[in-house]
Design an enzyme around this catalytic site. Structure first.
Site, mmCIF file in Angstrom:
data_model
loop_
_atom_site.group_PDB
_atom_site.id
_atom_site.type_symbol
_atom_site.label_atom_id
_atom_site.label_comp_id
_atom_site.label_asym_id
_atom_site.label_seq_id
_atom_site.Cartn_x
_atom_site.Cartn_y
_atom_site.Cartn_z
ATOM 1 C CB CYS B 96 -0.956 -0.045 1.193
ATOM 2 S SG CYS B 96 -2.299 1.152 1.043
ATOM 3 C CG HIS B 218 -3.473 -3.604 3.332
ATOM 4 N ND1 HIS B 218 -2.406 -3.032 3.979
ATOM 5 C CD2 HIS B 218 -4.184 -2.580 2.812
ATOM 6 C CE1 HIS B 218 -2.464 -1.715 3.847
ATOM 7 N NE2 HIS B 218 -3.543 -1.415 3.145
ATOM 8 C CD GLU B 220 -0.845 -5.682 5.741
ATOM 9 O OE1 GLU B 220 -0.749 -6.184 4.608
ATOM 10 O OE2 GLU B 220 -1.110 -4.482 5.929
#
Lengths: 945, 257
Positions: B96, B218, B220
């Site tokens: 990002c 994302h 994660e």
């Protein structure tokens, strides 16, 4: 002075501009075809042409998408017949623009130093035929908020300088104090007696300190007042209701209640949770973006300043506005349009919260005309901290007072006393200095470094600088010991502040620490390592006095005991007369499809996806149940669940209940319903009532009026009654009073508004349940009893009625029902569950259906009734409390019924694969037949902005 | 076997460092979260690590443009360290804001001095910050080692400036690693599947070595099955789709140590 204008290259669409085009069309000006936004930077420095070129190409301009000009942007050459209007909007002098600091830092990185100042502005290039009036409307309604901005008419010659400040001690005569500080007669008497005993006049700093510390906002004097209601005398309302229930329940998992900046409960024996919700109403009315941003910034510092400091892990936001379609021509002077307030508040909360990296997972948006001039902006933050750090810290005499975070400016001076006052037409002009623009990155840096300092045990106590600034924070922290502060040591944004301004400034992003002297060097070094300001501004003494010095002069010397205990208790009369609005007298329509569509499309019920998606609700990676759920990730979830410790299975459920409409009939049942609603949401997502804590936020009108105070007393009593039976203690709360607005001699008071926020501990997040229908063929159960309770309902609202039969709560039944249902969800017997609130069965079943992409066939005949109700519409849309719709798989039915034995429930239908919601009435006739597409469209359309 | 060391850079406004650290730890790495000042002041060495991560956030408020100020800081103050790190075989992941930074710093693609940037990130076409889940497809022809063995992914995006814009048809030193798609995997899609209006539906890019990878979504945020927005309907898998990216990186780094 250099001026650079930066614009997107012509072939690229300008998203900011296109958004404005839509807003301009909404104003009723269709002639605008395009808007482009140009960023303007004014750099006050002497730069060589080469250096300026470097700054542009390497910093201010994106080489792929943007182009730039030195000096003025050239007037665009439009096609023949199109007009261009150019409007430059800049910040007013004195408004600090957070971008300026970043640019100065970035210029230093580039090797460009000796920058005196930076100012940014925007140019709007508006394409289309406009007359002067239309252009003025676009500026005043969309582009400029005169509180912080202005249209640049001619090139400003220089940056205005701040005035110099020369010290003189200001002593005041007590008689002057009444006017200036708004003390009551009793308060003045107490102050006068105190200073007579001292044999001197007070200084302005002393009176400011007393005004701040004794303000409604800081000390909640109404809630602590002696209130006479009929024959009863309530000596301290809050102690006898909200705090009393917590004391009586005496839950061992309540670790710190009503003692700190937020309430703290145990999570899992190792970690603790703290939770606080605040309001930021008045500033948001005046400057929605900045007001709401500082609201979220402020409440985030509450958990950070609780115990020895908690990490903020979740935000909640609840807004109350006037309807977005409120006619412009009916707008009172000095009041911003609700659509603009809504958009500004949303943007302020999102921009600040997103930058802090705190997910916004829960909230609500409500609408009522009476919030027109007095919007309500509730912001809440949940924090996580090691359990042993939960108790409030305690400093020792000799510990240092360390101010950390942002610098101090003239921001928000008198915000506290302003928050406790009525708004008038002139407020917008006079309250200029109360509005602040926050800087979320300064706060983010502060959070990052504070948590490191906490883990290294470098301070003995922490609190936030919020309302009242240093005066409240230092005064409160030093209460038990005494404190001496050197005001000239406070780092300032700019020169020219008087000692009193420094003392009461509400500049954002500041916290206060008590630091043992032996830890000071390590602490200051740590803060310096991440470029966060930390300055020793004084020391704690053992003298129980508040002593302030400025350039060696004693400017305030107050006895702590007088400051904190000298406020005379106020006495108030309250009355309560039950209003009796008339009951509806229209006949039940044969087809209820249109009514359902209308309720789904009402401002209160409709989808808030537009708001939710602009908040980052995934950051920190902890979400388990998100605000939007279902087949297409767009159904309305009941409550959010997060997993605060990523490698554990434990969770926290966050929910809220609010229904000001019921308060018009009876604030007691409004409060009871709000509690029931928050608890229902917790149960609906798979939680239980074992470890649920509540927060109260009362937003009320002018409580000096006995009937408005009477309503407050009733609501507080309901909080006690309900929380006692549900065994859900209150752990913290806040009130915002005097929410009313004077306009042409008429007083518009907000509806009595109580927000109940709830957190529930969930042992195993893998048991979470979402509200969307899962499987055709499953059975739909209605759990709970339906009454003829349409008072204050959304159904009566679409008929422009209020009604009288407000939904009541039987907490004994409610608790039993919720306890059993939570056993069923924990056993995995519940496929979907949705709580029944606004719009009753009708809205709930429609939402479950379109969220799951599955139809439903429902019969009203089996609905368990608590009293005879002969009308289909009343059964379908009744808002009786403690009810749920539950989807159960056929193979789980027996076990489900076994667990629910003795609870009022019935099978009312079945999930189908038809893509249609069909409902049959008491006499077996079909009363509703709507496709999922039609229902969902009605629900999504209103706020598809 | 020695453990792979991952360095996650923090800067003012970084806000996805904790969950990114969690993802790498789950994948078996030792993780340090290091403030950019510590690298500049030589209190930490990049060369002690095998993986460098620039996580999500709003560094320096994303003032001026997203990631710009940190990009300049890395380029001007840590340029040589980063070049050495790449040349010695290190992996770089940007998520990002990390993608915005890497592109604007001239790290992805690697720009030799004086060469102008040809790819950037601009404001989303919708004019809004968008937090939503997206379907992604890995470009099989890409050398990206982070996405090896992965075909499709379902991950959230959360950004206001996620639109990939290019000023050239072909880029030297760059390969598209990840596309936005619809549920069926079609790469020819519009909003909201492509939430930003990214050119060519680009969601992630990598360098020609495959060792520098950056993406707007994302990974994660999808490490565990319960992070999937529909796990209460479809059941929860043990690992979320994003996990394999971290696992690939750590395994590759371990093998080449």
């Amino acid at each position: 002075m250099h001026k650079v204008e930066v614009s997107l290259k012509k072939h690229l669409p300008d998203a900011r501009g296109l958004g404005l085009v839509r807003d301009i069309h909404d104003l009723g000006i269709p002639s605008v075809s395009n808007v482009r936004v140009v960023d303007i930077y004014r750099v006050d420095a002497e730069l060589t042409p080469e250096a300026l070129e470097l700054v542009c190409r390497r910093l201010l301009v994106d080489p792929v998408t943007q182009e730039y000009w030195h000096g003025q942007y050239p007037r665009p050459e439009g096609e023949a017949g199109t007009e261009h209007h150019s409007v430059e909007v800049a910040y007013n002098a004195g408004v600090t623009d957070p971008i300026e600091d970043t640019i100065i830092k970035a210029l230093k990185d580039l090797g460009v130093v000796d920058i005196r100042a930076i100012k940014t502005a925007k140019r709007y290039l508006i394409e289309g035929q406009l007359n002067a009036l239309e252009l003025e409307a676009i500026c005043s309604k969309l582009l400029v908020n005169p509180i912080i901005q202005h249209v640049v008419r001619e090139e400003p010659v220089a940056f205005p300088e701040n005035p110099r400040y020369e010290f003189t001690l200001k002593e005041l005569d007590i008689t002057q104090a009444e006017q200036q500080f708004g003390f009551s007669k009793d308060e003045l008497k107490a102050i006068s007696a105190y200073f007579q005993k001292q044999g001197r006049n007070p200084t302005d700093a002393e009176l400011e300190t007393l005004a701040q510390t004794w303000s409604e906002h800081c000390v909640h004097k109404t809630f602590k007042a002696k209130i006479k209601l009929g024959e009863t005398i309530i000596d301290n309302l809050i102690k006898n209701t909200i705090m009393k229930v917590t004391e009586e329940l005496n839950k061992p998992w309540c670790l710190s209640v009503f003692a700190d900046n937020a309430g703290v409960i145990d999570l899992d024996g190792r970690w603790a949770l703290c939770f606080k919700v605040e309001t930021h109403n008045h500033p948001s009315a005046i400057e929605p973006y900045g007001g709401a941003a500082t609201g979220i910034g402020g409440v985030v510092r509450d958990p950070l300043g609780t115990g020895l400091g908690a990490k903020p892990i979740l935000n909640t936001d609840v807004f109350c506005f006037a309807p977005p379609d409120f006619p412009y021509e009916k707008l009172p002077k000095g009041v911003l349009h609700p659509r603009r307030i809504f958009k500004g508040v949303r943007a302020g909360v999102a921009d600040y919260g997103n930058r802090l990296g705190i997910p916004t997972l829960n909230g609500a948006v409500l609408f009522d005309d009476r919030y027109l001039a007095n919007p309500l902006v509730f912001c809440g933050t949940l924090g996580l901290l090691p359990k042993e750090l939960a108790p409030r810290g305690q400093q020792q005499p000799g510990d240092l007072v360390v101010l950390v975070g942002g610098k101090t400016g003239r921001d928000g001076i008198h915000g506290v006393t302003f928050a406790s006052e009525q708004l008038t037409e002139e407020s917008s002009a006079s309250s200029y200095s109360s509005v602040q623009i926050g800087n979320p990155i300064v706060e983010k840096k502060l959070i990052d470094i504070l948590l490191q300092a906490r883990d290294r045990q470098l301070y003995s106590r922490i609190t936030d600088c919020g309302g009242g600034g240093l005066s409240s924070a230092v005064g409160e922290m030093g209460a038990s010991t005494g404190v001496r502060v050197y005001l000239d040591k406070v780092p300032l944004k700019y020169a020219g502040l008087s000692y009193t301004e420094i003392w009461v400034s509400e500049s954002q992003e500041r916290m206060l620490l008590a630091v043992p002297p032996e830890c000071a060097t390590e602490l200051l070094d740590l803060f310096a390592s991440e470029d966060v300001e930390a300055v020793v501004i004084g020391e704690f003494t053992g003298e129980r006095r508040l002593e302030l010095l400025y350039q060696g002069n004693l400017v305030c010397d107050l006895d702590m005991e007088f400051l904190h205990d000298g406020l005379p208790q106020i006495e108030r009369e309250a009355v309560w007369t039950q209003p009796r609005p008339s009951e509806p007298d229209f006949t039940c329509p044969q087809d209820l499809g249109e009514a359902l569509l209308q309720i789904l499309g009402s401002w209160n019920v409709c989808s808030k996806e537009w708001v939710i998606r602009q908040y980052d609700h995934e950051v920190q990676g902890a979400s388990v149940l998100k605000p939007l759920v279902g087949k297409d990730n767009d159904g309305p979830g009941d409550a959010a669940i997060i997993r605060p410790v990523l490698n554990s299975e434990g969770g926290v459920i966050v929910a809220c209940g609010i229904n000001p409409r019921y308060g018009e009939i009876d604030p007691y049942w409004m409060a009871a319903s709000a509690i029931d609603e928050a608890l229902r949401q917790i149960i609906a997502v798979g939680g239980n009532l074992t470890k649920v804590a509540l927060l109260d936020n009362f937003c009320w009108g002018n409580v000096q009026q006995p009937d408005i105070l009477g309503a407050l007393v009733r609501a507080a009593q309901a909080c006690y009654d309900m929380a006692t039976i549900y065994e859900t203690p209150f752990i913290s709360g806040k009130d915002s009073l005097y929410n009313e607005f004077e306009y042409e001699g008429k007083v518009i008071s907000i509806p009595h508004t109580l927000l109940i926020s709830a957190i529930g501990v969930m042992e195993d997040v893998n048991r979470a349940v979402s509200m969307d229908f899962k499987q055709a063929g499953d059975i739909i159960y209605l759990v709970g009893t339906t009454q003829n309770e349409l008072g204050g309902s959304e159904y009566l609202r679409i008929h422009s009625l209020i009604g009288n039969s407000v939904p009541r709560v039987n907490p004994h039944h409610g608790k039993e029902l919720m306890d059993r249902l939570s056993v069923a969800t924990a056993k995995g017997l519940v496929r979907a569950c949705h709580d029944l609130s606004e719009g009753g069965i009708g809205v709930a079943v429609a939402e479950m259906a379109f969220a799951g992409g599955l139809g439903a066939l429902v019969h009203l005949k089996p609905v368990p009734l608590g009293e005879p109700v002969a009308r289909d519409d009343f059964i379908l849309f009744s808002e009786s409390n403690s009810r749920f719709l539950v989807e159960v798989a056929p193979e789980s039915e027996d076990e489900f019924l076994e667990i629910m034995k003795g609870i009022s429930l019935a099978t009312i239908g079945q999930v189908t694969g038809s893509g249609v919601l069909e409902i049959y009435g008491l006499n077996g006739q079909r009363i509703l037949h709507k496709s999922l597409g039609e229902l969902k469209e009605a629900w999504q359309k209103p706020i598809r902005w | 076997m020695a453990k792979v060391r991952t360095l996650i850079i923090r800067a003012p406004g970084t806000n996805c460092d904790a969950e990114t650290a969690f993802a790498f730890q789950q994948a078996g790495a030792i993780v340090s979260r290091v403030h950019v000042n510590q690298l500049i002041r030589r209190q930490e060495q990049l060369s002690n690590h095998q993986i460098l991560v620039i996580p999500g956030g709003f560094t320096y408020g994303d003032d001026i443009s997203a990631g710009k100020v940190l990009a300049n800081e890395l380029r001007l103050k840590l340029g040589e360290d980063i070049r050495n790190f790449i040349d010695s075989g290190g992996l770089i992941l940007g998520i990002c804001n990390g993608l915005q930074v890497l592109v604007k710093a001239g790290i992805l693609p690697r720009l030799s001095n004086g060469k102008e940037q040809t790819i950037t990130l601009a404001a989303n076409d919708s004019g809004k910050f968008e937090c939503r889940w997206v379907y992604l497809k890995v470009n099989e022809d890409s050398p990206c080692l982070f996405t090896k063995g992965i075909d499709r992914l379902y991950l959230p995006v959360a950004n206001g400036e996620g639109k990939v814009v290019t000023s050239a048809d072909t880029f030297s030193g760059l390969s598209i690693a990840l596309y936005y798609t619809d549920e069926q995997g079609n790469t020819n899609v519009g909003y909201p599947h492509n939430p930003s209006g990214s050119e060519k539906n680009i969601a992630g890019i990598c360098d020609t070595s495959g060792r520098i990878f950056a993406l707007m979504p994302h990974p994660e945020r999808h490490i565990r099955g319960t992070q999937h927005p529909r796990w209460t309907r479809e059941g929860a898998k043990k690992y979320g789709d994003g996990f394999q990216i971290f696992l690939n990186a750590v395994r590759w780094a371990a093998k080449s140590m």
